[in-house]
Motif scaffolding. Structure first.
Motif, PDB file in Angstrom:
ATOM      1  N   ILE A   1      17.651   1.386   1.003  1.00  0.00           N
ATOM      2  CA  ILE A   1      18.821   2.118   1.459  1.00  0.00           C
ATOM      3  C   ILE A   1      18.500   2.928   2.709  1.00  0.00           C
ATOM      4  O   ILE A   1      19.346   3.116   3.583  1.00  0.00           O
ATOM      5  CB  ILE A   1      19.364   3.045   0.332  1.00  0.00           C
ATOM      6  N   ARG A   2      17.245   3.403   2.831  1.00  0.00           N
ATOM      7  CA  ARG A   2      16.843   4.158   4.027  1.00  0.00           C
ATOM      8  C   ARG A   2      16.823   3.265   5.257  1.00  0.00           C
ATOM      9  O   ARG A   2      17.235   3.683   6.340  1.00  0.00           O
ATOM     10  CB  ARG A   2      15.478   4.801   3.814  1.00  0.00           C
ATOM     11  N   VAL A   3      16.338   2.053   5.090  1.00  0.00           N
ATOM     12  CA  VAL A   3      16.316   1.102   6.207  1.00  0.00           C
ATOM     13  C   VAL A   3      17.748   0.753   6.609  1.00  0.00           C
ATOM     14  O   VAL A   3      18.059   0.616   7.800  1.00  0.00           O
ATOM     15  CB  VAL A   3      15.525  -0.163   5.824  1.00  0.00           C
ATOM     16  N   PHE A   4      18.625   0.627   5.620  1.00  0.00           N
ATOM     17  CA  PHE A   4      20.044   0.338   5.892  1.00  0.00           C
ATOM     18  C   PHE A   4      20.646   1.420   6.787  1.00  0.00           C
ATOM     19  O   PHE A   4      21.288   1.119   7.797  1.00  0.00           O
ATOM     20  CB  PHE A   4      20.813   0.237   4.577  1.00  0.00           C
ATOM     21  N   PHE A   5      20.450   2.682   6.422  1.00  0.00           N
ATOM     22  CA  PHE A   5      21.028   3.768   7.217  1.00  0.00           C
ATOM     23  C   PHE A   5      20.331   3.917   8.568  1.00  0.00           C
ATOM     24  O   PHE A   5      20.955   4.319   9.551  1.00  0.00           O
ATOM     25  CB  PHE A   5      20.974   5.083   6.433  1.00  0.00           C
ATOM     26  N   PHE A   6      19.044   3.573   8.616  1.00  0.00           N
ATOM     27  CA  PHE A   6      18.310   3.596   9.889  1.00  0.00           C
ATOM     28  C   PHE A   6      18.989   2.674  10.899  1.00  0.00           C
ATOM     29  O   PHE A   6      19.221   3.060  12.053  1.00  0.00           O
ATOM     30  CB  PHE A   6      16.862   3.156   9.646  1.00  0.00           C
ATOM     31  N   PHE A   7      19.341   1.459  10.456  1.00  0.00           N
ATOM     32  CA  PHE A   7      19.962   0.496  11.367  1.00  0.00           C
ATOM     33  C   PHE A   7      21.450   0.755  11.560  1.00  0.00           C
ATOM     34  O   PHE A   7      21.994   0.438  12.622  1.00  0.00           O
ATOM     35  CB  PHE A   7      19.708  -0.932  10.876  1.00  0.00           C
TER      36      PHE A   7
END
Length: 298
Positions: A119-125
């Motif tokens: 989920i962190r990678v999702f919000f990062f992108f």
């Protein structure tokens, strides 16, 4: 009657140029080199090759950068007709709506993969894609903010990998400042070549807002700061590796760049821009060579 094969090939080339595929390939190469040889301090090559999270993040980066190139050319299309007439003519083989379809598809695909990673990678992108759109839509026309944002977005994926590996040090901090300054100088120099077109289409850049003398002064100051940064990196790492030799040579390249900035001839601007762009690429190769030497021959 149009040759269908030629027309399809022209559309393919139009998409490649619109999405700035060659720039994306260069950034991908730089991202892999910096990730393994700079940010990754402990993981072996075997573990790195089979670290699918890292490859997934880099793949999401590639898709997001391609999408960013498409939306940027969409908003800059009128200006590009003057500054990049050949590329614009080629891009006319493909309707703008198809570029927008590709933009949406690339972003959705990237977010889908990012969501499967975490989920962190999702919000990062998600933040990355929003900022690239917002830059193209609004920030690209704002004085100084346009240059700072463009360079920040160019380095955004690299900082992401830095935080992923949690590799923080004074040396990496200095290297980050160095590459930021060099890319900022390149971006301001590029604006000097599109000064008139930027003014016509409402882009407030340093060259078309300030006088020529002030613009040159700003670039020279940035080059001096880059020289100081190069000196600090050499002081920190010592003059005993391929990368340290690169930063030592960078000081001389930056001195040459100062002389080219002070030369008012238009060919000097082209020469300076191409020299600094080439020097960035040489830096990537130097990092690769330095990493190979230290990991496998030292």
């Amino acid at each position: 009657m149009k040759n269908p094969l030629f027309y399809r090939f022209s559309q393919f080339i139009a998409f490649i140029m619109g999405a700035r595929v060659f720039v994306t390939l260069l950034l991908t190469f730089a991202l892999y080199v910096s990730t393994f040889f700079l940010f990754n301090q402990e993981e072996s090559l075997r573990n790195f090759v089979f670290d699918f999270r890292v490859h997934g993040i880099i793949f999401c980066t590639i898709l997001s950068i391609l999408a960013g190139g498409i939306i940027n050319q969409f908003y800059d299309r009128e200006k590009d007709q003057i500054t990049k007439p050949f590329r614009t003519r080629v891009q006319n083989f493909l309707k703008q709506k198809y570029f927008l379809y590709a933009y949406i598809a690339l972003n959705i695909f990237s977010l889908g993969i990012a969501g499967m990673i975490s989920i962190r990678v999702f919000f990062f992108f998600l933040i990355y894609q929003f900022l690239m759109w917002f830059y193209s839509h609004k920030l690209s026309k704002l004085l100084i903010i346009n240059n700072l944002t463009f360079v920040s977005l160019s380095l955004y994926p690299f900082f992401g990998m830095l935080f992923y590996y949690k590799t923080f040090s004074v040396l990496i901090f200095l290297m980050s400042i160095f590459i930021y300054l060099m890319l900022l100088i390149i971006d301001v120099l590029k604006d000097t070549l599109t000064k008139n077109a930027d003014k016509v289409f409402g882009y407030f850049t340093i060259p078309n807002y300030f006088s020529s003398t002030m613009s040159r002064t700003i670039i020279v100051i940035l080059l001096i700061l880059a020289q100081i940064c190069s000196g600090l990196i050499i002081w920190k790492m010592g003059l005993n590796s391929i990368m340290s030799y690169y930063f030592a040579a960078s000081i001389f390249v930056q001195i040459i760049s100062v002389f080219l900035v002070l030369n008012k001839a238009r060919y000097s601007k082209f020469a300076n821009l191409n020299m600094l762009r080439s020097w960035i690429f040489i830096g990537i190769i130097s990092m690769l060579a330095n990493g190979i030497h230290q990991h496998y021959f030292f």
